[in-house]
Design a protein around this motif. Structure first.
Motif, short mmCIF file in Angstrom:
data_model
loop_
_atom_site.label_atom_id
_atom_site.label_comp_id
_atom_site.label_asym_id
_atom_site.label_seq_id
_atom_site.Cartn_x
_atom_site.Cartn_y
_atom_site.Cartn_z
N SER A 22 -19.24 -38.12 24.90
CA SER A 22 -20.15 -37.38 24.03
C SER A 22 -19.99 -35.88 24.31
N ALA A 23 -19.70 -35.10 23.28
CA ALA A 23 -19.54 -33.65 23.42
C ALA A 23 -20.39 -32.97 22.35
N PRO A 24 -21.71 -32.89 22.58
CA PRO A 24 -22.58 -32.34 21.53
C PRO A 24 -22.32 -30.87 21.20
N ARG A 25 -21.88 -30.06 22.17
CA ARG A 25 -21.58 -28.65 21.89
C ARG A 25 -20.36 -28.22 22.68
N PRO A 26 -19.18 -28.52 22.17
CA PRO A 26 -17.97 -28.14 22.90
C PRO A 26 -17.80 -26.62 22.95
N VAL A 27 -17.16 -26.18 24.03
CA VAL A 27 -16.79 -24.78 24.20
C VAL A 27 -15.27 -24.74 24.32
N ILE A 28 -14.65 -23.92 23.48
CA ILE A 28 -13.20 -23.78 23.51
C ILE A 28 -12.87 -22.34 23.88
N GLU A 29 -11.97 -22.19 24.85
CA GLU A 29 -11.54 -20.85 25.25
C GLU A 29 -10.03 -20.76 25.09
N VAL A 30 -9.60 -19.75 24.37
CA VAL A 30 -8.18 -19.51 24.14
C VAL A 30 -7.84 -18.20 24.84
N ARG A 31 -6.92 -18.27 25.79
CA ARG A 31 -6.53 -17.09 26.53
C ARG A 31 -5.19 -16.57 26.00
N GLY A 32 -5.07 -15.26 25.98
CA GLY A 32 -3.84 -14.64 25.48
C GLY A 32 -4.01 -13.15 25.46
N LYS A 33 -3.44 -12.48 24.44
CA LYS A 33 -3.53 -11.03 24.31
C LYS A 33 -4.17 -10.68 22.98
N CYS A 34 -5.10 -9.74 23.04
CA CYS A 34 -5.76 -9.28 21.82
C CYS A 34 -4.81 -8.38 21.03
N GLY A 35 -5.19 -8.04 19.82
CA GLY A 35 -4.37 -7.18 18.97
C GLY A 35 -4.12 -5.81 19.56
N ASP A 36 -5.07 -5.28 20.32
CA ASP A 36 -4.89 -3.96 20.94
C ASP A 36 -3.91 -4.00 22.09
N CYS A 37 -3.86 -5.13 22.82
CA CYS A 37 -2.99 -5.22 23.99
C CYS A 37 -1.65 -5.91 23.68
N GLY A 38 -1.60 -6.64 22.58
CA GLY A 38 -0.51 -7.52 22.27
C GLY A 38 0.76 -7.00 21.86
#
Length: 152
Positions: A136-152
């Motif tokens: 049961s995952a009533p409120r999942p949290v997803i985190e995507v790591r990478g580079k933002c547009g300013d740093c990318g």
């Protein structure tokens, strides 16, 4: 559910929306809770409880313990006033505390900026996969790591 438009609050509007949300849930908007929320909302990146305690301590001219801030942040997360960035053990103010969504963070590994996006269609797939696995995952949290547009 997918995407929808909702009002993003900032400044006094954000503080008013947070106070309204908390009091509707039967909690009090105390001076300390207001100070913690003000400090949290003032950061442009996810902030730790220690960062917030330091900010509140400086503003009040007295030491505020990080443990007290953690308790308030837990309350804020439960009331949808703040979101926890799990991988950084840090928090951001929720700019639309009246809307309940699953949480998707895009986190820049270079500058530390975290962008919160709402797309319930993405998280509904995660929720369905969890259900298929008997979880049961009533409120999942997803985190995507990478580079933002300013740093990318």
């Amino acid at each position: 559910m997918g995407r929808h438009d909702h009002q993003l609050h900032q400044g006094e509007s954000l503080k008013d929306a947070a106070r309204e949300r908390l009091t509707k849930q039967g909690e009090q908007w105390t001076d300390m809770r207001a100070a913690v929320f003000d400090a949290l909302a003032g950061f442009d990146k996810p902030a730790s409880a220690y960062d917030i305690a330091e900010q509140v301590s400086a503003a009040q001219g007295r030491r505020v313990a990080a443990n007290s801030v953690y308790r308030i942040l837990d309350l804020f997360v439960g009331a949808n006033l703040a979101r926890r960035v799990e991988s950084a053990n840090a928090y951001v103010a929720n700019q639309h505390p009246g809307c309940l969504h699953d949480c998707i963070f895009l986190i820049c590994d270079e500058c530390g900026q975290a962008v919160h996006i709402d797309d319930d269609s993405l998280t509904s797939g995660v929720r369905a996969a969890a259900a298929d696995a008997g979880f049961s995952a009533p409120r999942p949290v997803i985190e995507v790591r990478g580079k933002c547009g300013d740093c990318g």
